[in-house]
Design a protein around this motif. Structure first.
Motif, short mmCIF file in Angstrom:
data_model
loop_
_atom_site.label_atom_id
_atom_site.label_comp_id
_atom_site.label_asym_id
_atom_site.label_seq_id
_atom_site.Cartn_x
_atom_site.Cartn_y
_atom_site.Cartn_z
N PHE A 1 17.46 -30.83 -5.81
CA PHE A 1 16.74 -29.59 -5.50
C PHE A 1 16.42 -29.59 -4.02
CE2 PHE A 1 12.60 -27.03 -6.29
CZ PHE A 1 13.26 -25.83 -6.10
N THR B 1 18.36 -20.18 -7.34
CA THR B 1 17.11 -19.63 -7.86
C THR B 1 17.04 -18.17 -7.44
OG1 THR B 1 16.03 -21.77 -7.66
CG2 THR B 1 14.59 -19.85 -7.82
N ARG C 1 6.04 -9.47 -17.62
CA ARG C 1 6.98 -10.18 -16.77
C ARG C 1 8.18 -10.72 -17.54
NH1 ARG C 1 5.63 -15.45 -14.16
NH2 ARG C 1 4.39 -15.54 -16.05
N GLY D 1 9.77 -22.05 -15.62
CA GLY D 1 8.51 -21.35 -15.87
C GLY D 1 7.89 -22.07 -17.05
N SER E 1 4.71 -21.48 -18.72
CA SER E 1 3.77 -20.87 -19.66
C SER E 1 4.43 -20.79 -21.04
CB SER E 1 3.42 -19.46 -19.18
OG SER E 1 4.59 -18.67 -19.14
N GLY F 1 7.06 -18.36 -20.98
CA GLY F 1 8.20 -18.87 -20.23
C GLY F 1 9.04 -19.81 -21.08
N PHE G 1 14.31 -26.19 -16.17
CA PHE G 1 13.93 -26.95 -14.99
C PHE G 1 12.43 -27.14 -15.16
CE2 PHE G 1 13.97 -26.53 -10.04
CZ PHE G 1 13.57 -27.84 -9.93
N ALA H 1 8.46 -29.07 -15.45
CA ALA H 1 7.47 -29.70 -14.59
C ALA H 1 6.88 -30.92 -15.31
CB ALA H 1 6.38 -28.69 -14.24
C1 LIG Z 1 10.13 -27.00 -11.29
C2 LIG Z 1 9.86 -25.58 -10.95
C3 LIG Z 1 10.52 -25.00 -9.84
C4 LIG Z 1 10.29 -23.67 -9.49
N1 LIG Z 1 10.94 -23.13 -8.41
C5 LIG Z 1 10.69 -21.83 -8.06
C6 LIG Z 1 11.32 -21.25 -6.91
O1 LIG Z 1 12.11 -21.87 -6.21
N2 LIG Z 1 11.03 -19.96 -6.60
C7 LIG Z 1 10.15 -19.20 -7.35
O2 LIG Z 1 9.95 -18.03 -7.03
N3 LIG Z 1 9.53 -19.74 -8.42
C8 LIG Z 1 9.77 -21.02 -8.79
N4 LIG Z 1 9.13 -21.56 -9.88
C9 LIG Z 1 8.14 -20.71 -10.57
C10 LIG Z 1 8.55 -20.22 -11.94
O3 LIG Z 1 9.77 -19.63 -12.03
C11 LIG Z 1 7.56 -19.26 -12.55
O4 LIG Z 1 7.60 -18.03 -11.90
C12 LIG Z 1 6.17 -19.78 -12.48
O5 LIG Z 1 6.18 -21.10 -12.94
C13 LIG Z 1 5.27 -18.91 -13.31
O6 LIG Z 1 5.79 -18.73 -14.59
P1 LIG Z 1 5.04 -19.32 -15.82
O7 LIG Z 1 3.78 -18.53 -15.90
O8 LIG Z 1 5.94 -19.12 -17.01
O9 LIG Z 1 4.85 -20.77 -15.53
C14 LIG Z 1 9.36 -22.90 -10.25
C15 LIG Z 1 8.72 -23.48 -11.34
C16 LIG Z 1 8.96 -24.80 -11.71
C17 LIG Z 1 8.26 -25.37 -12.91
#
Ligand SMILES: Cc1cc2nc3c(=O)[nH]c(=O)nc-3n(C[C@H](O)[C@H](O)[C@H](O)COP(=O)(O)O)c2cc1C
Lengths: 457, 357
Positions: free
Chosen positions: A23, A107, A160, A217, A219, A222, A234, A236
């Motif tokens: 990455f 991305t 979203r 993402g 959540s 997500g 991908f 966390a």
């Molecule tokens: C490992 C990882 C990498 C991410 N990389 C990006 C990125 O490069 N650009 C971006 O806009 N969001 C990135 N995100 C954010 C997610 O796509 C997502 O928008 C954010 O986690 C909120 O969504 P959620 O509420 O489902 O967690 C990343 C998230 C994670 C976990």
């Protein structure tokens, strides 16, 4: 067991293997720019060097991140971290010409793109690269980023993923629209709340049928979205117990979505600090952390929660005794976090730092360093650790963020990969020519055979 | 630029190479070794045609000299995205990128993105706005914005970054609906200033008017027949009166491998001037045309067939006659057009980002 039964089975079966991706983040505090060997973040040479090193190490994929507005700190662009990166697909199209096997993952955001346009560009990348393209679907959206776009606005947070899902389904229909390799295409029509698409797609399927889909993402929405639509998450969640937990959760969600237990793969974000011995690796880690979180970064980190300048405070002294001036914290804009009550947070942190006897810098390092995502140790010790992940199937691979550009993968490829190969848990060659083949993913089921899509979202 | 004694340049449209990486490489390398100065990539929607900017990006690392110039639409695209993409193309090509501005007219292009169709003067207005957004964003990081100052811990000098605060001010002249609505773009760019500072911008003469000649670096001129082309070039040059390169558009079908050009000419019906005939005849025609035009873009009827004849017979002779300049290894596209590298418009006068928002 054949892949077909693995992918459709209701019982999760570990593959016994792990894969690597790299990455290239481009915007973050984790990339060290202060070392003499820190290279350019924009010159093509840096990207070429990392991608070719990764390919030498049989990495499945090269990832590029995306952020559509510069991060800001106290109302001005954030100055302390690496920043400024090329458009993902443009860079990946260029890298396609200097690599032959590695997957190329862009991305791309679902809020600030049009489905027909984005699907066409991803299909182009997939064809140009000979079936190596993937889309890391992100849904980040806010009015602040929208200020860079004519379509402006943003979506209700709750909507979203509904929007994202309609977007992805439309993209799939566009990719699947050609009857034969020579066409003609079926017209794709989608009428929805967030957009309308009426297009006759222009491109045939690629060698891997269509781009591989990653989702980042975390959540519940997500995760469900990924369970229904994605090939790989991908994630966390790199730490062992957490990873096992996340696997269980995702398997349940995949089954609930009507897909097999092995249908969605998991590659957590991670960082590796390696050396010949554990002791040397720990020493290296000190050095890495000191360059990632310098004195200015430590103070700036607090400033975003305090909402005020704190440059008068000694980074090696205690946390500021003055209180935040803001009600809600606004962490560096564009970093994707949401506010907490500032005063409460400050009290809590001051108490914690005092308890543990931590300076500003030590405290911030303990909070921000990718504590959970870092593997530190000798090549053999870390290889043993990863072999255990492979054995139980905690993850399908790791998406590695190098802390140095462009040499950050060298020791991983030169020393860790051979250790993993010796343990029989890492590929010894590319399985085919497409990303789908490298990952052992099924040929996708062709979506919606009708020309006109359901009216939804 | 208007000095007719300066030898001219030649561009070639590479669309025929298709989307396969190996074919793109083969075409662009053949064009480069033949001595073409620029390769262009059309993006008009057509079955089997992949994104032009990505094809140009693929060609970047495999070439050293030839400029790579994709068409990018300005009507149904996001100006912020195309600015970033074009700046990125400049990085992957080592400063050899350019942009042919187009304004999509087809209702199908509007339907694909769910907008109402843009027509008439609004097409040029869309193009003009997009060019202005890109140019401001390309300047929004001053050249030395990345300072990597270890002593102060600053990677960036924030004073050298600038909000562009673009606003169309008035809605475009178009029926109501999203398509014609005015818009604003905040900035700064998410990528540092392109290697060339500003990418050369090329536009078809048909967009001039709404697009001011000052906003572009080169104008593409077409005429219905080859006989009228030189006069049309003269006419456009007279009308624009700005130091802008004038590039003539010519379809080319050469006699090849015992097959007369006439037998292959049938497929061409795009309204552009056509030259069909022998390589010698084309050499004479271009020798004359390059006295009027700064450059000529050739649209070969069949890329690989015609490229072979052009490289073998036409370009060497044009160079020998002194009407075509030799390619400059490692030069930028701006160098080719005789353009110096401009300072950022924000370099001295504007307020830094964050001040007085
Ligand atoms: C490992 C990882 C990498 C991410 N990389 C990006 C990125 O490069 N650009 C971006 O806009 N969001 C990135 N995100 C954010 C997610 O796509 C997502 O928008 C954010 O986690 C909120 O969504 P959620 O509420 O489902 O967690 C990343 C998230 C994670 C976990």
């Amino acid at each position: 067991m054949t892949q077909h039964t693995r992918a459709t089975s209701e019982i999760f079966t570990p593959s016994g293997q792990i894969q690597f991706g790299v990455f290239f983040q481009g915007v973050n505090a984790g990339t060290i720019w202060k070392a003499p060997e820190s290279g350019s973040q924009t010159d093509f040479e840096s990207f070429r060097r990392i991608a070719q090193t990764a390919e030498r190490g049989l990495f499945a994929a090269f990832f590029l991140g995306e952020g559509l507005r510069l991060r800001e700190h106290l109302g001005r662009p954030h100055a302390l971290d690496v920043v400024g990166r090329p458009d993902a697909q443009t860079m990946l199209a260029a890298l396609a010409s200097v690599t032959t096997n590695i997957g190329l993952v862009a991305t791309q955001n679902t809020t600030y793109n049009d489905p027909a346009d984005l699907a066409h560009r991803l299909a182009s990348l997939d064809l140009i690269s000979g079936g190596r393209a993937a889309w890391n679907i992100v849904t980040t959206d806010n009015a602040w980023t929208g200020a860079n776009f004519r379509r402006g606005g943003y979506l209700d947070h709750a909507d979203r993923y509904k929007h994202a899902e309609a977007f992805v389904e439309t993209a799939k229909r566009i990719w699947d629209s050609w009857e034969t390799p020579d066409g003609p295409a079926r017209r794709v029509l989608q009428q929805g709340q967030h957009y309308t698409v009426d297009v006759t797609p222009r491109l045939p399927r690629s060698a891997q049928y269509r781009p591989v889909l990653f989702q980042a993402g975390d959540s519940p929405e997500g995760r469900n979205f990924a369970a229904r639509q994605a090939d790989v998450i991908f994630s966390a969640h790199p730490k062992f117990d957490d990873a096992v937990e996340f696997r269980k959760d995702l398997v349940e969600r995949s089954l609930a979505a009507g897909r097999g237990a092995n249908a969605v793969q998991i590659m957590p974000a991670s960082e590796f600090i390696l050396a010949a011995t554990d002791a040397e690796a720990l020493e290296k880690k000190e050095w890495v952390r000191s360059l990632q979180i310098g004195p200015q970064q430590a103070v700036a980190y607090l400033e975003q929660f305090w909402g005020r300048e704190l440059s008068a405070y000694d980074p090696d002294g205690p946390l500021p005794e003055i209180d935040p001036v803001v009600e809600e914290t606004s962490e560096t804009r564009g970093s994707g976090f949401h506010g907490a009550k500032a005063r409460q947070l400050a009290d809590q942190w001051r108490a914690e730092a005092k308890d543990k006897g931590l300076s500003i810098r030590q405290f911030v390092t303990s909070r921000t360093a990718r504590v959970d995502a870092t593997f530190t140790g000798s090549y053999t010790a870390v290889a043993d650790q990863l072999a255990e992940y492979a054995r139980v199937g905690a993850v399908d691979g790791f998406n590695i963020s190098p802390w140095l550009v462009p040499t950050g993968l060298d020791d991983i490829v030169n020393h860790l990969v051979p250790e993993l190969q010796e343990r029989g848990v890492y590929p010894t060659e590319y399985r085919g020519s497409t990303l789908r083949e490298h990952l052992g993913l099924e040929t996708p089921v062709r979506s919606s055979d009708g020309a006109v899509g359901a009216v939804r979202a | 630029m208007t000095n007719s004694f300066t030898p001219g340049f030649l561009a070639i449209e590479l669309d025929d190479a298709g989307w396969e990486g190996a074919e793109i490489s083969r075409a662009v390398l053949a064009a480069e070794s033949a001595g073409f100065h620029a390769g262009t990539f059309t993006d008009a929607p057509a079955p089997g045609r992949a994104n032009a900017l990505q094809r140009a990006a693929f060609a970047g690392p495999v070439t050293r000299t030839i400029a790579l110039v994709p068409e990018v639409d300005t009507v149904y695209t996001e100006p912020f995205h195309i600015s970033t993409q074009l700046a990125s193309l400049d990085y992957v090509s080592g400063g050899r990128a350019g942009w042919i501005v187009t304004a999509a007219e087809s209702p199908a292009a509007a339907a694909a993105v769910g907008r109402s169709s843009v027509t008439g003067a609004a097409l040029g207005q869309e193009a003009a706005a997009s060019i202005e957004v890109s140019r401001r964003l390309w300047d929004s990081w001053e050249d030395d914005a990345v300072i990597r100052d270890v002593a102060t811990g600053r990677y960036l000098d924030v004073d050298r970054l600038h909000y562009v605060d673009f606003d169309t001010a008035v809605d475009f002249e178009t029926p109501a609906g999203f398509a014609g609505a005015g818009y604003s773009v905040k900035g700064p760019s998410i990528i540092p200033r392109p290697l060339q500072g500003q990418l050369p911008v090329l536009a078809p003469a048909s967009l001039l008017g709404e697009v001011s000649a000052d906003a572009v670096d080169a104008v593409l001129v077409s005429s219905p027949t080859a006989e009228l082309l030189a006069a049309e070039v003269r006419d456009v040059r007279g009308r624009i009166g700005a130091p802008v390169a004038v590039v003539a558009e010519l379809d080319v079908v050469l006699d090849s491998r015992g097959q007369a050009a006439g037998e292959r000419v049938a497929g061409l019906d795009d309204g552009r001037a056509v030259y069909a005939g022998s390589a010698d005849g084309l050499t004479d025609f271009l020798s004359e045309l390059l006295k009027e035009a700064d450059g000529v873009r050739l649209h070969p009827a069949s890329l690989f067939v015609d490229l072979e004849e052009l490289g073998r017979l036409v370009l060497p002779e044009l160079r020998r006659r002194g009407v075509l300049r030799p390619p400059t290894p490692d030069g930028t596209f701006r160098d080719l057009l005789g353009l110096s590298r401009p300072a950022s418009r924000y370099a001295t006068t504007a307020a830094p980002a964050g001040a007085g928002k």
